[in-house]
Design a protein around this motif. Sequence first.
Motif, PDB file in Angstrom:
ATOM      1  N   ALA A 131       0.850  -1.219   0.101  1.00 30.62           N
ATOM      2  CA  ALA A 131       0.043   0.075   0.010  1.00 30.62           C
ATOM      3  C   ALA A 131       0.851   1.206  -0.054  1.00 30.62           C
ATOM      4  O   ALA A 131       0.475   2.281  -0.765  1.00 30.62           O
ATOM      5  CB  ALA A 131      -0.967  -0.019   1.365  1.00 30.62           C
ATOM      6  N   PRO A 132       1.875   1.376   1.041  1.00 27.64           N
ATOM      7  CA  PRO A 132       2.658   2.663   0.875  1.00 27.64           C
ATOM      8  C   PRO A 132       3.232   3.024  -0.480  1.00 27.64           C
ATOM      9  O   PRO A 132       3.237   4.074  -1.105  1.00 27.64           O
ATOM     10  CB  PRO A 132       3.938   2.409   1.774  1.00 27.64           C
ATOM     11  CG  PRO A 132       3.163   1.456   3.127  1.00 27.64           C
ATOM     12  CD  PRO A 132       2.219   0.500   1.874  1.00 27.64           C
ATOM     13  N   GLU A 133       3.974   1.974  -1.216  1.00 25.21           N
ATOM     14  CA  GLU A 133       4.356   2.205  -2.392  1.00 25.21           C
ATOM     15  C   GLU A 133       3.513   2.357  -3.597  1.00 25.21           C
ATOM     16  O   GLU A 133       3.858   3.210  -4.594  1.00 25.21           O
ATOM     17  CB  GLU A 133       5.272   0.983  -2.794  1.00 25.21           C
ATOM     18  CG  GLU A 133       6.078   1.119  -4.073  1.00 25.21           C
ATOM     19  CD  GLU A 133       6.983  -0.410  -4.408  1.00 25.21           C
ATOM     20  OE1 GLU A 133       7.560  -0.522  -5.301  1.00 25.21           O
ATOM     21  OE2 GLU A 133       6.657  -1.475  -3.617  1.00 25.21           O
ATOM     22  N   ILE A 134       2.335   1.690  -3.347  1.00 25.35           N
ATOM     23  CA  ILE A 134       1.448   2.105  -4.508  1.00 25.35           C
ATOM     24  C   ILE A 134       0.759   3.545  -4.193  1.00 25.35           C
ATOM     25  O   ILE A 134       0.637   3.913  -5.375  1.00 25.35           O
ATOM     26  CB  ILE A 134       0.006   1.002  -4.546  1.00 25.35           C
ATOM     27  CG1 ILE A 134       0.666  -0.595  -4.743  1.00 25.35           C
ATOM     28  CG2 ILE A 134      -1.145   1.382  -5.025  1.00 25.35           C
ATOM     29  CD1 ILE A 134      -0.516  -1.496  -4.290  1.00 25.35           C
ATOM     30  N   GLY A 135       0.758   3.828  -3.007  1.00 23.16           N
ATOM     31  CA  GLY A 135       0.203   5.249  -2.819  1.00 23.16           C
ATOM     32  C   GLY A 135       1.013   6.471  -3.372  1.00 23.16           C
ATOM     33  O   GLY A 135       0.748   7.285  -4.115  1.00 23.16           O
ATOM     34  N   ALA A 165       2.947   4.617 -13.905  1.00 25.58           N
ATOM     35  CA  ALA A 165       1.934   3.627 -14.360  1.00 25.58           C
ATOM     36  C   ALA A 165       2.734   2.232 -14.612  1.00 25.58           C
ATOM     37  O   ALA A 165       2.101   1.289 -14.472  1.00 25.58           O
ATOM     38  CB  ALA A 165       1.019   4.028 -15.763  1.00 25.58           C
ATOM     39  N   TRP A 166       3.795   2.445 -15.297  1.00 28.01           N
ATOM     40  CA  TRP A 166       4.372   1.207 -15.565  1.00 28.01           C
ATOM     41  C   TRP A 166       4.732   0.302 -14.173  1.00 28.01           C
ATOM     42  O   TRP A 166       4.504  -0.936 -14.203  1.00 28.01           O
ATOM     43  CB  TRP A 166       5.820   1.402 -16.322  1.00 28.01           C
ATOM     44  CG  TRP A 166       6.502   0.072 -16.873  1.00 28.01           C
ATOM     45  CD1 TRP A 166       7.343  -0.584 -16.223  1.00 28.01           C
ATOM     46  CD2 TRP A 166       6.620  -0.353 -18.295  1.00 28.01           C
ATOM     47  NE1 TRP A 166       7.736  -1.522 -16.726  1.00 28.01           N
ATOM     48  CE2 TRP A 166       7.777  -1.459 -18.164  1.00 28.01           C
ATOM     49  CE3 TRP A 166       6.100   0.000 -19.242  1.00 28.01           C
ATOM     50  CZ2 TRP A 166       8.008  -2.175 -19.218  1.00 28.01           C
ATOM     51  CZ3 TRP A 166       6.618  -0.742 -20.553  1.00 28.01           C
ATOM     52  CH2 TRP A 166       7.469  -1.698 -20.504  1.00 28.01           C
ATOM     53  N   LEU A 167       5.421   1.041 -13.396  1.00 24.49           N
ATOM     54  CA  LEU A 167       5.674   0.316 -12.133  1.00 24.49           C
ATOM     55  C   LEU A 167       4.569  -0.187 -11.288  1.00 24.49           C
ATOM     56  O   LEU A 167       4.300  -1.317 -10.887  1.00 24.49           O
ATOM     57  CB  LEU A 167       6.396   1.358 -11.086  1.00 24.49           C
ATOM     58  CG  LEU A 167       7.806   1.921 -11.974  1.00 24.49           C
ATOM     59  CD1 LEU A 167       8.475   2.786 -10.850  1.00 24.49           C
ATOM     60  CD2 LEU A 167       8.948   0.757 -11.950  1.00 24.49           C
ATOM     61  N   LEU A 168       3.337   0.553 -11.439  1.00 28.01           N
ATOM     62  CA  LEU A 168       2.103   0.076 -11.015  1.00 28.01           C
ATOM     63  C   LEU A 168       1.763  -1.147 -11.649  1.00 28.01           C
ATOM     64  O   LEU A 168       1.074  -2.031 -10.858  1.00 28.01           O
ATOM     65  CB  LEU A 168       1.052   1.096 -10.938  1.00 28.01           C
ATOM     66  CG  LEU A 168       1.195   2.211  -9.800  1.00 28.01           C
ATOM     67  CD1 LEU A 168       0.267   3.346 -10.138  1.00 28.01           C
ATOM     68  CD2 LEU A 168       0.867   1.786  -8.418  1.00 28.01           C
ATOM     69  N   TRP A 169       1.857  -1.172 -12.924  1.00 24.25           N
ATOM     70  CA  TRP A 169       1.386  -2.284 -13.688  1.00 24.25           C
ATOM     71  C   TRP A 169       2.054  -3.683 -12.842  1.00 24.25           C
ATOM     72  O   TRP A 169       1.584  -4.414 -12.753  1.00 24.25           O
ATOM     73  CB  TRP A 169       1.800  -2.197 -14.976  1.00 24.25           C
ATOM     74  CG  TRP A 169       1.577  -3.230 -16.027  1.00 24.25           C
ATOM     75  CD1 TRP A 169       2.446  -4.556 -16.239  1.00 24.25           C
ATOM     76  CD2 TRP A 169       0.234  -3.854 -16.768  1.00 24.25           C
ATOM     77  NE1 TRP A 169       1.758  -5.409 -17.043  1.00 24.25           N
ATOM     78  CE2 TRP A 169       0.408  -5.075 -17.300  1.00 24.25           C
ATOM     79  CE3 TRP A 169      -0.944  -3.244 -16.820  1.00 24.25           C
ATOM     80  CZ2 TRP A 169      -0.589  -5.651 -18.057  1.00 24.25           C
ATOM     81  CZ3 TRP A 169      -2.115  -3.708 -17.577  1.00 24.25           C
ATOM     82  CH2 TRP A 169      -1.750  -4.977 -18.268  1.00 24.25           C
ATOM     83  N   LEU A 185       3.163   6.027  -5.837  1.00 21.12           N
ATOM     84  CA  LEU A 185       3.124   6.274  -7.412  1.00 21.12           C
ATOM     85  C   LEU A 185       1.916   6.615  -7.928  1.00 21.12           C
ATOM     86  O   LEU A 185       1.956   7.492  -8.733  1.00 21.12           O
ATOM     87  CB  LEU A 185       3.242   4.626  -7.772  1.00 21.12           C
ATOM     88  CG  LEU A 185       4.662   3.968  -7.832  1.00 21.12           C
ATOM     89  CD1 LEU A 185       4.410   2.368  -8.068  1.00 21.12           C
ATOM     90  CD2 LEU A 185       5.700   4.760  -8.593  1.00 21.12           C
ATOM     91  N   LEU A 186       0.829   6.365  -7.316  1.00 17.54           N
ATOM     92  CA  LEU A 186      -0.513   6.932  -7.748  1.00 17.54           C
ATOM     93  C   LEU A 186      -0.455   8.620  -7.741  1.00 17.54           C
ATOM     94  O   LEU A 186      -0.932   9.219  -8.239  1.00 17.54           O
ATOM     95  CB  LEU A 186      -1.656   6.454  -6.885  1.00 17.54           C
ATOM     96  CG  LEU A 186      -2.174   4.832  -7.185  1.00 17.54           C
ATOM     97  CD1 LEU A 186      -3.109   4.392  -6.369  1.00 17.54           C
ATOM     98  CD2 LEU A 186      -2.855   5.042  -8.702  1.00 17.54           C
ATOM     99  N   GLU A 187       0.140   9.017  -6.628  1.00 14.76           N
ATOM    100  CA  GLU A 187       0.306  10.397  -6.306  1.00 14.76           C
ATOM    101  C   GLU A 187       1.126  11.134  -7.556  1.00 14.76           C
ATOM    102  O   GLU A 187       0.913  12.423  -7.732  1.00 14.76           O
ATOM    103  CB  GLU A 187       0.958  10.725  -4.917  1.00 14.76           C
ATOM    104  CG  GLU A 187       0.063  10.283  -3.745  1.00 14.76           C
ATOM    105  CD  GLU A 187       0.814  10.783  -2.591  1.00 14.76           C
ATOM    106  OE1 GLU A 187       2.105  11.055  -2.504  1.00 14.76           O
ATOM    107  OE2 GLU A 187       0.395  10.488  -1.308  1.00 14.76           O
TER     108      GLU A 187
END
Length: 228
Positions: free
Chosen positions: A82-86, A116-120, A88-90
């Motif tokens: 969750a922290p890493e995803i947050g 976006a690539w890293l989130l993927w 990247l989304l920001e």
Amino acid sequence: MDLPAILDAGHVDDAAGLLRRYYTQKLTSGHVRTGARFDTWAGGGDSPGAADRITADDLVALALLGEEIKGPAVVGLLETKAPEIGELLELIPVSLELADVTGVEYVHVLGKDSPAWLLWEIFRGYRGGQWKMGPTKTSKLLARKRPKLIPIWDSMVARSIGAGTSLTQWEEWHALLTANDRELVRLLDEVQDRAALPVRVSALRAMDVVLWMDAKQRGFRAAPGDDD
């Protein structure tokens, strides 16, 4: 990638009919299809307070599209990662539309090692995740968070239009949406105007629905195991 006739200028009414049917037609159950609620469930994945994190409601929204997220991925998306995803989304503006991304910006917005690539890769389980999520689920989750920027990848639609793989499709759609001074975007806007949906959706979502309904109507089917 070859766009089907349904997205020709001469078939706007037909496309609007498919879009309207998806969102408003009552099925044998007496209710509209659950996928019609994906965009707006719990206020939408890009709503204030939810846009920069994965929520349980995002996973419910995927279920409305028939996608089951298994336990390890649930824990990873909502807790472990969750922290890493947050973070990247920001880095990805909520209001940014794919058709507005310039050629120079593309590599930074959707290119290799972009947020976006890293989130993927995180969603797929490639970056230390103890789960595996297929490209269809992954694209739907990204589209839930950034519906104006990330297109849904669906194997049935991909077969019907000769699209590439899930990630190369971003580049293909960007090229089509920006061609001829955004001609396709204007057509999709007109389709939505004529469809008169209860709630307007993003151009990408309207395109996805029209293509999915058209592919289904033409007899295309997703092969079992495509998203395993």
